[in-house]
Design an enzyme around this catalytic site. Structure first.
Site, PDB file in Angstrom:
ATOM      1  N   HIS A 307       1.624   2.401  -0.209  1.00 59.40           N
ATOM      2  CA  HIS A 307       1.853   3.652   0.380  1.00 59.40           C
ATOM      3  C   HIS A 307       0.843   4.825   0.017  1.00 59.40           C
ATOM      4  CE1 HIS A 307       4.124   7.479   1.446  1.00 59.40           C
ATOM      5  NE2 HIS A 307       4.874   6.759   2.380  1.00 59.40           N
ATOM      6  N   ASP A 365      10.096   0.622   4.689  1.00 60.97           N
ATOM      7  CA  ASP A 365      10.106   0.015   6.024  1.00 60.97           C
ATOM      8  C   ASP A 365      10.161  -1.480   5.614  1.00 60.97           C
ATOM      9  OD1 ASP A 365       9.646   2.035   7.818  1.00 60.97           O
ATOM     10  OD2 ASP A 365       7.556   2.326   7.372  1.00 60.97           O
TER      11      ASP A 365
HETATM   12  N1  CMC Z   1      -1.420  -5.579   1.403  1.00 56.01           N
HETATM   13  C1  CMC Z   1      -2.411  -5.905   0.802  1.00 56.01           C
HETATM   14  N2  CMC Z   1      -3.353  -4.989   0.210  1.00 56.01           N
HETATM   15  C2  CMC Z   1      -3.045  -3.778   0.250  1.00 56.01           C
HETATM   16  C3  CMC Z   1      -1.720  -3.163   1.030  1.00 56.01           C
HETATM   17  C4  CMC Z   1      -1.158  -4.295   1.572  1.00 56.01           C
HETATM   18  N3  CMC Z   1      -0.027  -4.010   2.100  1.00 56.01           N
HETATM   19  N4  CMC Z   1      -1.775  -1.934   0.970  1.00 56.01           N
HETATM   20  C5  CMC Z   1      -2.557  -1.629   0.461  1.00 56.01           C
HETATM   21  N5  CMC Z   1      -3.674  -2.581  -0.089  1.00 56.01           N
HETATM   22  C6  CMC Z   1      -5.142  -2.583  -0.968  1.00 56.01           C
HETATM   23  C7  CMC Z   1      -6.186  -2.099  -0.122  1.00 56.01           C
HETATM   24  O1  CMC Z   1      -6.774  -3.299   0.526  1.00 56.01           O
HETATM   25  C8  CMC Z   1      -6.861  -1.275  -1.186  1.00 56.01           C
HETATM   26  O2  CMC Z   1      -7.463  -2.435  -1.795  1.00 56.01           O
HETATM   27  P1  CMC Z   1      -9.242  -2.131  -2.533  1.00 56.01           P
HETATM   28  O3  CMC Z   1      -8.861  -0.826  -3.418  1.00 56.01           O
HETATM   29  O4  CMC Z   1      -9.483  -3.298  -3.043  1.00 56.01           O
HETATM   30  O5  CMC Z   1      -9.893  -1.629  -1.352  1.00 56.01           O
HETATM   31  C9  CMC Z   1      -5.935  -0.649  -2.110  1.00 56.01           C
HETATM   32  O6  CMC Z   1      -4.768  -1.592  -2.107  1.00 56.01           O
HETATM   33  C10 CMC Z   1      -5.442   0.732  -1.785  1.00 56.01           C
HETATM   34  O7  CMC Z   1      -5.145   0.824  -0.389  1.00 56.01           O
HETATM   35  P2  CMC Z   1      -5.405   1.830   0.685  1.00 56.01           P
HETATM   36  O8  CMC Z   1      -5.489   0.958   1.990  1.00 56.01           O
HETATM   37  O9  CMC Z   1      -6.927   2.289   0.387  1.00 56.01           O
HETATM   38  O10 CMC Z   1      -4.319   2.861   0.555  1.00 56.01           O
HETATM   39  P3  CMC Z   1      -3.946   3.998   1.689  1.00 56.01           P
HETATM   40  O11 CMC Z   1      -3.299   4.781   0.738  1.00 56.01           O
HETATM   41  O12 CMC Z   1      -5.228   4.206   2.578  1.00 56.01           O
HETATM   42  O13 CMC Z   1      -3.040   3.120   2.419  1.00 56.01           O
HETATM   43  C11 CMC Z   1      -1.064   2.421   3.569  1.00 56.01           C
HETATM   44  C12 CMC Z   1      -1.558   3.093   2.556  1.00 56.01           C
HETATM   45  C13 CMC Z   1       0.411   2.348   3.502  1.00 56.01           C
HETATM   46  C14 CMC Z   1      -1.477   2.579   4.853  1.00 56.01           C
HETATM   47  C15 CMC Z   1      -1.325   0.615   3.101  1.00 56.01           C
HETATM   48  O14 CMC Z   1      -0.687   0.324   1.972  1.00 56.01           O
HETATM   49  C16 CMC Z   1      -0.790  -0.274   4.145  1.00 56.01           C
HETATM   50  O15 CMC Z   1      -1.677  -0.376   5.166  1.00 56.01           O
HETATM   51  N6  CMC Z   1       0.170  -0.730   4.038  1.00 56.01           N
HETATM   52  C17 CMC Z   1       0.911  -1.740   4.890  1.00 56.01           C
HETATM   53  C18 CMC Z   1       1.570  -1.066   6.033  1.00 56.01           C
HETATM   54  C19 CMC Z   1       2.673  -0.273   5.791  1.00 56.01           C
HETATM   55  O16 CMC Z   1       3.712  -0.908   5.287  1.00 56.01           O
HETATM   56  N7  CMC Z   1       2.948   1.139   6.404  1.00 56.01           N
HETATM   57  C20 CMC Z   1       3.961   1.990   5.793  1.00 56.01           C
HETATM   58  C21 CMC Z   1       3.996   3.030   4.699  1.00 56.01           C
HETATM   59  S1  CMC Z   1       5.481   3.423   4.713  1.00 56.01           S
HETATM   60  C22 CMC Z   1       6.096   4.429   5.814  1.00 56.01           C
HETATM   61  C23 CMC Z   1       5.405   5.749   6.357  1.00 56.01           C
HETATM   62  O17 CMC Z   1       5.531   6.475   5.457  1.00 56.01           O
HETATM   63  O18 CMC Z   1       4.942   5.677   7.323  1.00 56.01           O
END
Ligand code: CMC
Length: 430
Positions: A307, A365
């Site tokens: 998240h 989710d």
């Molecule tokens: N699986 C594997 N690696 C992950 C995941 C995941 N689900 N989420 C984040 N990471 C890694 C990412 O690759 C990054 O690694 P590095 O630092 O080595 O580059 C690190 O963790 C930080 O992630 P980020 O993508 O930079 O973080 P963000 O804040 O931009 O993204 C997120 C948050 C929710 C978009 C992301 O965690 C994600 O895509 N999760 C899967 C989709 C999901 O479940 N979304 C629902 C969110 S909750 C409901 C809502 O509020 O809408």
């Protein structure tokens, strides 16, 4: 807002000061509204990692502590002691209702649950296999065409009635999207049922027999609605605010919010998560997928994990996990292979060094997808349920923005990196 200190910035040898505002809780903000005027520079913050886009008194999140408050009340207490109708009033008005106020609100909402009969024809224009979110974006936007008498956004009463209409009609619209897809007749709302029970009725009843919603399942759905009702300035809420900042009508703004919510990185995650579980297929393959999620060269992410704000267990996920267990027990599904697989994935990811180090916990989710699947809601409609729950938050935020005397059209700037000025050559010389 309390302003007692300043921040100093030095740029090109010039020193300028900006006021620093404190809210009631949470980080201070540096008010850089005068930055461009004073220095000729913009700030650069794609993804809004450090930007507060507005002042708000609705929802507070502390991502490190894993805390979520609606109007100051912890989500855990609201989930335990209130139902969704009370939470709607809290978000819209700022206070929990008394018993009389609640009864009045429930009646008002019930009086708006039907959609205009003409609106039902919109559905016939869609393919039967249309995604419910595509239908909802279209149909909710189309509501704009039905209420010309009450769309003056400067009039509080008009805004209120639009809010009631949206909250009341979203379950009807979502259930109709489902019924259309499966080729069953639309079911009119039943006002003797509560909000969640009525939705289950519109989804699962048919004209052929009497339908009685299971109270455990109604309560589970009600909890999904409470937990998704608002979440501060997330992508879809910011979309609603930005759309509304131009003076667009509330139905158009909520439709824009639904479109944004649809994406798999936001509300679409519950659907993506269920699809991922189906793709994994068996507990024996969990390791393979965990490995892929950790591989930098693989775009695969574990859906339902991580998240942007919560770097601790999402408090909504904890509550949803409880509900998940209640529903699985009620339906005798504890041995269902899909649910076993989900629990195995949860366990492995919670212990895996990569996920622990990056603070990637299961999010709401992850569990809400499992609960909805158990309730019999088709995977394609999961995000639609999120949209119907979030509608009240979107409206509360939209209303707060419109009521703000300092409100301006949202208009970010950019760092331009394209071609500098050049002359057009005639086509034969290019
Ligand atoms: N699986 C594997 N690696 C992950 C995941 C995941 N689900 N989420 C984040 N990471 C890694 C990412 O690759 C990054 O690694 P590095 O630092 O080595 O580059 C690190 O963790 C930080 O992630 P980020 O993508 O930079 O973080 P963000 O804040 O931009 O993204 C997120 C948050 C929710 C978009 C992301 O965690 C994600 O895509 N999760 C899967 C989709 C999901 O479940 N979304 C629902 C969110 S909750 C409901 C809502 O509020 O809408």
């Amino acid at each position: 807002m309390n302003t007692q200190k300043n921040a100093t910035l030095t740029l090109d040898g010039k020193t300028v000061e900006f006021p620093v505002h404190s809210g009631t809780i949470g980080p201070d903000v540096v008010d850089i509204r005068s930055l461009y005027g004073k220095t000729g520079a913009f700030t650069f913050d794609p993804g809004f990692m450090s930007t507060g886009s507005c002042m708000s008194a609705i929802t507070y999140i502390d991502g490190d502590k894993g805390e979520l408050l609606y109007r100051g009340y912890p989500i855990e207490q609201l989930a335990e002691h209130c139902d969704f109708m009370e939470v709607c009033q809290l978000l819209l008005r700022g206070e929990l209702p008394t018993a009389d106020e609640k009864a009045e609100f429930v009646t008002v909402i019930k009086n708006h649950t039907m959609v205009h009969e003409q609106l039902t024809r919109f559905y016939q224009g869609f393919r039967r296999d249309a995604h419910p979110m595509a239908v909802m974006v279209g149909v909710v936007g189309a509501l704009s065409a039905f209420y010309h008498d009450s769309m003056d956004i400067t009039d509080q009463q008009h805004r209120d009635v639009s809010a009631y209409r949206l909250i009341a009609k979203m379950p009807t619209i979502a259930a109709m999207a489902y019924k259309y897809g499966v080729g069953q007749p639309f079911m009119y709302p039943r006002n003797d049922l509560d909000y969640a029970g009525n939705f289950l009725h519109m989804m699962f009843a048919t004209p052929c027999e009497t339908y009685k919603p299971n109270p455990v399942l109604s309560r589970a759905l009600d909890r999904i609605l409470i937990l998704h009702a608002d979440h501060e300035q997330n992508a879809s809420t910011s979309t609603v605010r930005l759309a509304g900042s131009s003076g667009a009508n509330p139905f158009a703004c909520i439709s824009a919010g639904i479109a944004c919510l649809w994406g798999p990185a936001h509300g679409g995650a519950n659907e993506a998560c269920l699809k991922m579980l189906q793709e994994i297929g068996d507990v024996s393959r969990v390791g393979e997928y965990i490995k892929r999620a950790k591989d930098k060269n693989d775009t695969f992410k574990l859906m339902g994990f991580g998240h942007r704000v919560y770097k601790n267990f999402d408090p909504r996920a904890k509550l949803m996990r409880e509900t998940c267990r209640e529903v699985l027990n009620e339906l005798g599904l504890n041995d269902d292979p899909l649910f076993k697989l989900a629990l195995a994935l949860e366990k492995i990811a919670l212990e895996d060094e990569y996920f622990v180090e990056k603070k990637l916990y299961p999010n709401v989710d992850f569990y809400s997808g499992i609960v909805q699947h158990a309730l019999g809601i088709p995977t394609q409609l999961f995000t639609g349920i999120f949209a119907l729950a979030r509608t009240v938050g979107w409206i509360a935020q939209w209303n707060e923005m419109i009521s703000d005397p300092e409100q301006k059209i949202g208009r970010p700037r950019q760092l331009y990196v394209g071609a500098t000025r050049r002359d057009v050559m005639p086509v034969d010389k290019r």
